[in-house]
Enzyme design. Structure first.
Site, PDB file in Angstrom:
ATOM      1  N   LYS A 168      19.460  -8.921   4.940  1.00  0.00           N
ATOM      2  CA  LYS A 168      20.833  -8.905   4.416  1.00  0.00           C
ATOM      3  C   LYS A 168      21.858  -8.981   5.563  1.00  0.00           C
ATOM      4  CE  LYS A 168      20.031  -5.055   2.184  1.00  0.00           C
ATOM      5  NZ  LYS A 168      18.603  -4.934   2.516  1.00  0.00           N
ATOM      6  N   THR A 169      21.657  -8.143   6.584  1.00  0.00           N
ATOM      7  CA  THR A 169      22.583  -8.159   7.724  1.00  0.00           C
ATOM      8  C   THR A 169      22.533  -9.523   8.417  1.00  0.00           C
ATOM      9  OG1 THR A 169      22.108  -5.824   8.016  1.00  0.00           O
ATOM     10  CG2 THR A 169      23.195  -6.931   9.862  1.00  0.00           C
ATOM     11  N   ASP A 192      27.855  -2.804   4.822  1.00  0.00           N
ATOM     12  CA  ASP A 192      26.466  -2.452   4.544  1.00  0.00           C
ATOM     13  C   ASP A 192      26.461  -1.221   3.636  1.00  0.00           C
ATOM     14  OD1 ASP A 192      23.786  -2.717   4.697  1.00  0.00           O
ATOM     15  OD2 ASP A 192      23.567  -2.063   6.768  1.00  0.00           O
ATOM     16  N   THR A 211      20.968  -1.770  -0.979  1.00  0.00           N
ATOM     17  CA  THR A 211      19.557  -1.639  -1.337  1.00  0.00           C
ATOM     18  C   THR A 211      19.459  -1.125  -2.772  1.00  0.00           C
ATOM     19  OG1 THR A 211      19.649   0.578  -0.372  1.00  0.00           O
ATOM     20  CG2 THR A 211      18.716  -1.157   0.997  1.00  0.00           C
ATOM     21  N   ARG A 232      11.262  -7.184   9.026  1.00  0.00           N
ATOM     22  CA  ARG A 232      11.482  -6.130  10.040  1.00  0.00           C
ATOM     23  C   ARG A 232      10.158  -5.490  10.447  1.00  0.00           C
ATOM     24  NH1 ARG A 232      15.690  -2.571   8.194  1.00  0.00           N
ATOM     25  NH2 ARG A 232      17.064  -3.692   9.604  1.00  0.00           N
TER      26      ARG A 232
END
Ligand SMILES: Nc1ncnc2c1ncn2[C@@H]1O[C@H](COP(=O)(O)OP(=O)(O)OP(=O)(O)O)[C@@H](O)[C@H]1O
Length: 369
Positions: A72-73, A117, A166, A225
């Site tokens: 997302k980032t 965020d 999230t 990640r």
């Protein structure tokens, strides 16, 4: 030295620490073409960005939802990059008062991309301010208190808000409705994670055999990640063992050392399944009893281990407690008692209709990825 992960030594945790974020920055794709997977979101986002360039106006507000570590980032940064616009980064927890948001909004420049965020965590008053800012590019700054308070309107330059969450379900309808585009990121399949790993390996100047990539990808819980973190662990192992080309045996040895098994389960995940099968005959057993059996907090078992076990079909949440599925017995190399299997099939049901009041019951706040 191994960098810390948010949950102690858990290599398969999908969230990241501040230190790890620095390491991650180097591996972030810089444009949509480099961004692997998520074909639908990529395609739709590309259209939104192209249209805004043709209109010569800032892109519509974008909401990105999905579990941690899926990009997302990275996408927010790519949006700013593709729009050739500056990027401002903040987060829901940092915006506890409307004034915090007003300070950010009033300093934006035309076309700037504001990335918020964890947007589901901004305060209610800030959220209300955001409605007007998103829709009309205007905010009312309240000066004074009580009967003497006055609202001073402040015009804002057009900007693009990129919100990430999230927990899309926790967003209020009026906020969700103000985003022109919503993209939900899905877990990656092994082939996609192999592509992520290949790119990272190239950037880290590492050589791996094709099946070593597959081995790491298979243990990465569908999450880039985690894939990149496991790659760094394998790199450390290869460095210490002076291995120049990492083959599947080296990848397996390194990840076995970190106790990440072939399905991406780590020590805690396996401890939960082992307790469930070996101490409680496969369940049902209450969550708090299960947590005591593995020597962990209820919250840790519920939020750290359980979501992935449920997603993998290894653990079931039932009104009477947690149960091991047939796949869990199989994964541990154990034979499931026939009656346990039958009982589980009858008692397993969806979690969405349960209350979170009792720690042995499901908490609807707990995400299930
Ligand atoms: N599609 C992708 N292709 C290549 N690398 C990716 C992709 N998605 C994520 N990554 C890598 O995974 C890491 C985590 O990504 P990112 O920080 O964007 O996740 P996130 O969804 O914002 O997580 P969080 O919810 O914790 O903020 C970054 O290093 C990024 O480079």
């Amino acid at each position: 030295m191994t960098e810390p992960t948010p949950h102690g030594d858990r290599q398969v945790d999908a969230t990241s620490t501040a230190e790890e974020r620095e390491l991650e920055a180097a591996l972030r794709p810089k444009n949509l073409d480099e961004f692997v997977g998520q074909p639908r979101v990529r395609q739709q986002l590309s259209l939104v960005l192209q249209a805004s360039q043709l209109r010569q106006a800032p892109a519509e507000h974008v909401l990105l939802s999905g579990p941690p570590g899926l990009g997302k980032t990275t996408l927010a940064m790519i949006i700013a990059q593709e729009m050739n616009a500056p990027l401002r980064i903040s987060s829901g927890p940092a915006i506890q008062h409307a004034g915090d948001l007003a300070a950010i909004l009033s300093s934006l420049t035309e076309g700037e991309v504001l990335f918020l965020d964890e947007i589901h965590r901004i305060s209610r008053t800030a959220e209300e301010m955001l409605y007007m800012a998103m829709e009309d590019f205007r905010v009312d700054i309240i000066v004074g208190k009580g009967a003497g308070a006055t609202a001073i309107p402040l015009e804002l330059p057009p900007f693009t808000l990129v919100g990430a969450t999230t927990r899309a379900g926790l967003l209020q309808g009026p906020l969700r409705d103000r985003f022109g585009f919503t993209g939900h990121l899905e877990f990656y399949d092994v082939d996609e994670l192999v592509l992520v790993l290949r790119r990272s390996a190239m950037m880290l100047d590492l050589r791996l055999s094709p099946d070593a990539f597959v081995e790491i990808a298979s243990r990465s819980r569908g999450t880039p990640r985690i894939a990149n973190r496991l790659l760094r662990r394998v790199r450390d192992w290869a460095l210490v063992h002076q291995i120049h080309t990492i083959d599947v045996a080296a990848a397996q040895a390194a990840l076995d050392m970190y106790e990440v098994d072939e399905r991406g389960l780590d020590r805690l995940d396996r401890a939960v399944l082992e307790a469930l099968c070996l101490k409680f005959g496969g369940g049902p057993v209450g969550l708090s009893t299960l947590a005591i059996a593995v020597g962990e907090e209820v919250e840790t078992v519920e939020t750290v281990a359980e979501p992935y076990l449920v997603r993998e079909g290894l653990l079931g949440r039932t009104p009477r407690g947690r149960v091991a599925t047939a796949a869990a017995w199989e994964h541990l190399g154990l034979r499931a008692p026939d009656d346990a299997q039958q009982g589980q099939r009858m008692s397993t049901r969806n979690v969405s209709d349960q209350s979170g009041a009792n720690p042995d019951q499901d908490n609807p706040e707990t995400p299930l990825w």
